[in-house]
Design a protein around this motif. Sequence first.
Motif, PDB file in Angstrom:
ATOM      1  N   ALA A  51       0.816  -1.216   0.000  1.00  0.00           N
ATOM      2  CA  ALA A  51       0.000   0.000   0.000  1.00  0.00           C
ATOM      3  C   ALA A  51       0.847   1.262   0.000  1.00  0.00           C
ATOM      4  O   ALA A  51       0.316   2.373   0.011  1.00  0.00           O
ATOM      5  N   GLY A  52       2.164   1.099   0.019  1.00  0.00           N
ATOM      6  CA  GLY A  52       3.039   2.256  -0.002  1.00  0.00           C
ATOM      7  C   GLY A  52       3.460   2.744   1.363  1.00  0.00           C
ATOM      8  O   GLY A  52       4.181   3.744   1.477  1.00  0.00           O
ATOM      9  N   GLY A  53       3.034   2.061   2.421  1.00  0.00           N
ATOM     10  CA  GLY A  53       3.458   2.444   3.761  1.00  0.00           C
ATOM     11  C   GLY A  53       4.934   2.159   3.982  1.00  0.00           C
ATOM     12  O   GLY A  53       5.474   1.188   3.457  1.00  0.00           O
ATOM     13  N   ARG A  54       5.597   3.000   4.755  1.00  0.00           N
ATOM     14  CA  ARG A  54       7.026   2.859   5.031  1.00  0.00           C
ATOM     15  C   ARG A  54       7.231   2.798   6.544  1.00  0.00           C
ATOM     16  O   ARG A  54       6.757   3.665   7.274  1.00  0.00           O
ATOM     17  N   TYR A  55       7.935   1.776   6.997  1.00  0.00           N
ATOM     18  CA  TYR A  55       8.042   1.506   8.433  1.00  0.00           C
ATOM     19  C   TYR A  55       9.489   1.173   8.797  1.00  0.00           C
ATOM     20  O   TYR A  55      10.252   0.661   7.974  1.00  0.00           O
ATOM     21  N   LEU A  56       9.839   1.402  10.059  1.00  0.00           N
ATOM     22  CA  LEU A  56      11.081   0.866  10.581  1.00  0.00           C
ATOM     23  C   LEU A  56      10.907  -0.639  10.741  1.00  0.00           C
ATOM     24  O   LEU A  56       9.923  -1.104  11.325  1.00  0.00           O
ATOM     25  N   ASN A  57      11.844  -1.400  10.235  1.00  0.00           N
ATOM     26  CA  ASN A  57      11.702  -2.852  10.187  1.00  0.00           C
ATOM     27  C   ASN A  57      12.208  -3.484  11.487  1.00  0.00           C
ATOM     28  O   ASN A  57      13.420  -3.537  11.730  1.00  0.00           O
ATOM     29  N   LEU A  58      11.290  -3.957  12.301  1.00  0.00           N
ATOM     30  CA  LEU A  58      11.630  -4.655  13.541  1.00  0.00           C
ATOM     31  C   LEU A  58      11.296  -6.136  13.443  1.00  0.00           C
ATOM     32  O   LEU A  58      11.093  -6.802  14.453  1.00  0.00           O
ATOM     33  N   SER A  75      20.232  -3.289  25.151  1.00  0.00           N
ATOM     34  CA  SER A  75      20.176  -2.770  26.525  1.00  0.00           C
ATOM     35  C   SER A  75      19.117  -1.690  26.692  1.00  0.00           C
ATOM     36  O   SER A  75      18.680  -1.400  27.813  1.00  0.00           O
ATOM     37  N   LEU A  76      18.664  -1.089  25.593  1.00  0.00           N
ATOM     38  CA  LEU A  76      17.604  -0.076  25.681  1.00  0.00           C
ATOM     39  C   LEU A  76      16.239  -0.702  25.910  1.00  0.00           C
ATOM     40  O   LEU A  76      15.314  -0.021  26.356  1.00  0.00           O
ATOM     41  N   LEU A  77      16.098  -1.990  25.608  1.00  0.00           N
ATOM     42  CA  LEU A  77      14.823  -2.682  25.815  1.00  0.00           C
ATOM     43  C   LEU A  77      14.860  -3.649  26.987  1.00  0.00           C
ATOM     44  O   LEU A  77      13.814  -4.118  27.423  1.00  0.00           O
ATOM     45  N   SER A  78      16.048  -3.975  27.482  1.00  0.00           N
ATOM     46  CA  SER A  78      16.149  -4.942  28.575  1.00  0.00           C
ATOM     47  C   SER A  78      17.389  -4.643  29.402  1.00  0.00           C
ATOM     48  O   SER A  78      18.450  -4.340  28.853  1.00  0.00           O
ATOM     49  N   ASP A  79      17.253  -4.770  30.725  1.00  0.00           N
ATOM     50  CA  ASP A  79      18.418  -4.619  31.606  1.00  0.00           C
ATOM     51  C   ASP A  79      19.026  -5.963  31.987  1.00  0.00           C
ATOM     52  O   ASP A  79      19.904  -6.047  32.843  1.00  0.00           O
ATOM     53  N   ASP A  80      18.571  -7.030  31.324  1.00  0.00           N
ATOM     54  CA  ASP A  80      19.118  -8.367  31.549  1.00  0.00           C
ATOM     55  C   ASP A  80      20.416  -8.503  30.754  1.00  0.00           C
ATOM     56  O   ASP A  80      20.403  -8.394  29.526  1.00  0.00           O
ATOM     57  N   PRO A  81      21.556  -8.751  31.418  1.00  0.00           N
ATOM     58  CA  PRO A  81      22.821  -8.869  30.669  1.00  0.00           C
ATOM     59  C   PRO A  81      22.844 -10.034  29.697  1.00  0.00           C
ATOM     60  O   PRO A  81      23.671 -10.057  28.777  1.00  0.00           O
ATOM     61  N   ALA A  82      21.957 -11.009  29.875  1.00  0.00           N
ATOM     62  CA  ALA A  82      21.889 -12.160  28.964  1.00  0.00           C
ATOM     63  C   ALA A  82      20.894 -11.940  27.827  1.00  0.00           C
ATOM     64  O   ALA A  82      20.705 -12.836  27.004  1.00  0.00           O
ATOM     65  N   ALA A  83      20.260 -10.775  27.770  1.00  0.00           N
ATOM     66  CA  ALA A  83      19.269 -10.520  26.724  1.00  0.00           C
ATOM     67  C   ALA A  83      19.932 -10.518  25.352  1.00  0.00           C
ATOM     68  O   ALA A  83      21.114 -10.203  25.205  1.00  0.00           O
ATOM     69  N   SER A  89      19.147   2.944  14.808  1.00  0.00           N
ATOM     70  CA  SER A  89      19.837   3.876  15.704  1.00  0.00           C
ATOM     71  C   SER A  89      19.273   3.749  17.112  1.00  0.00           C
ATOM     72  O   SER A  89      18.185   3.184  17.319  1.00  0.00           O
ATOM     73  N   ALA A  90      19.996   4.291  18.076  1.00  0.00           N
ATOM     74  CA  ALA A  90      19.493   4.306  19.447  1.00  0.00           C
ATOM     75  C   ALA A  90      18.174   5.075  19.524  1.00  0.00           C
ATOM     76  O   ALA A  90      17.255   4.683  20.259  1.00  0.00           O
ATOM     77  N   GLU A  91      18.073   6.144  18.744  1.00  0.00           N
ATOM     78  CA  GLU A  91      16.833   6.932  18.744  1.00  0.00           C
ATOM     79  C   GLU A  91      15.655   6.103  18.219  1.00  0.00           C
ATOM     80  O   GLU A  91      14.536   6.222  18.741  1.00  0.00           O
TER      81      GLU A  91
END
Length: 387
Positions: A42-49, A312-320, A372-374
């Motif tokens: 449909a022409g939508g543009r998204y950040l790919n996660l 680390s921005l989504l989890s504070d688990d060092p094993a993530a 990016s981090a942002e």
Amino acid sequence: MIRNENGGADPMEELLRRLEEENNLRVLRRTRCEGKYIEDEAGGRYLNLSSNDYLGLSDEALQRGFFAELAGQGEFPGRFMMSNPASRLMTGNSPEYERLEGSLAALWPGREVLVVGCGYLANTGVLPALTGKGDLVLGDKLLHASLIDGLRLSGAEWMRFRHNDTGHLESLLRKYGAGRRIWVATESVFSMDGDRAPLAELVRLKRKYGFRIYLDEAHAFGVFGPSGAGCAAQEGVAQEVDVIVATLGKALSSAGAFVVTDPLTRRVLVNRMRTLIFSTALPPLTLLWSDFLVRRLPGFGERREHLRRLVSLLSDDPAATQIVPVMAYENGRALEMAARFREEGFWTTAIRHPTVPQGEARVRVSLSAALSAEDVERFAEVWKRLG
């Protein structure tokens, strides 16, 4: 509505109707990926996660460098490289295979490598080739579907132990393992949960019970380890893992897969692995692109470190890891969550049965070093706001 010969509804239509009622009906959507973005029909543009391009290697600069290298060597476009129309055992074993397998083997000194068409072919082909009647395979409960299919095709008896539960594994070894040849199969990074296997503990049990280890590093290769060789290399146990399988189509942004093992086992696979024997070889161009990236893999440490910072921005688990499940539990809820994330500019995918067990539907977020981090901070804000 299509009717069968007895006047009833066609079974295939009934199947599709039931899947739709369960919010479990899939459709193929046309998309186009460009760097960290994805565009839909449909022409939508998204950040790919939802991409498995964990190191962000599908960028134009690398591709330009690849073609420049080939041109400098006089290899492209000077010869036919676009296809390899036979199996490796017929006429498809082009020199590019040996070149790629040598580059991969350098990451695991003393081991040999066998490249195959894709991860599914590896996981459905290796254990049927190496096991037989009387053997026992014990697999983690959350093994990838391709490995489960491989177990079903093998002649071995197999059963599963509770996810990452080495105590339960040991109890099965004691109960069923006496006098048998045993394999233990697991993943280093699990594809839907993102957690990691207790490799050091598995190696300790191996020393005690004498089984062989089959390790799927599909979601760890490229991402973990000082040279990107995966979790077993990072934890210093790679030499004690009998078979390592990984793909070239995730963090390496190419196509194909490979098996790391000892020379004798490789010879057996060449002779008994049906998914290798009866599959068309990969095109030389694909093999050369993979080799181009594998040779540079140790130098991608900055990308790996950036990816760890994003995690680390989504989890504070060092094993993530770079795979982050956003739990929805119900199929309809997972679809709703994915749609809401898209409304906010993020492409995510609802994961439902049979990819995950019934009642464990989720949105699977996979991070890439291209972000990016942002980008990730904005996603975290949206996730929190949407609850």
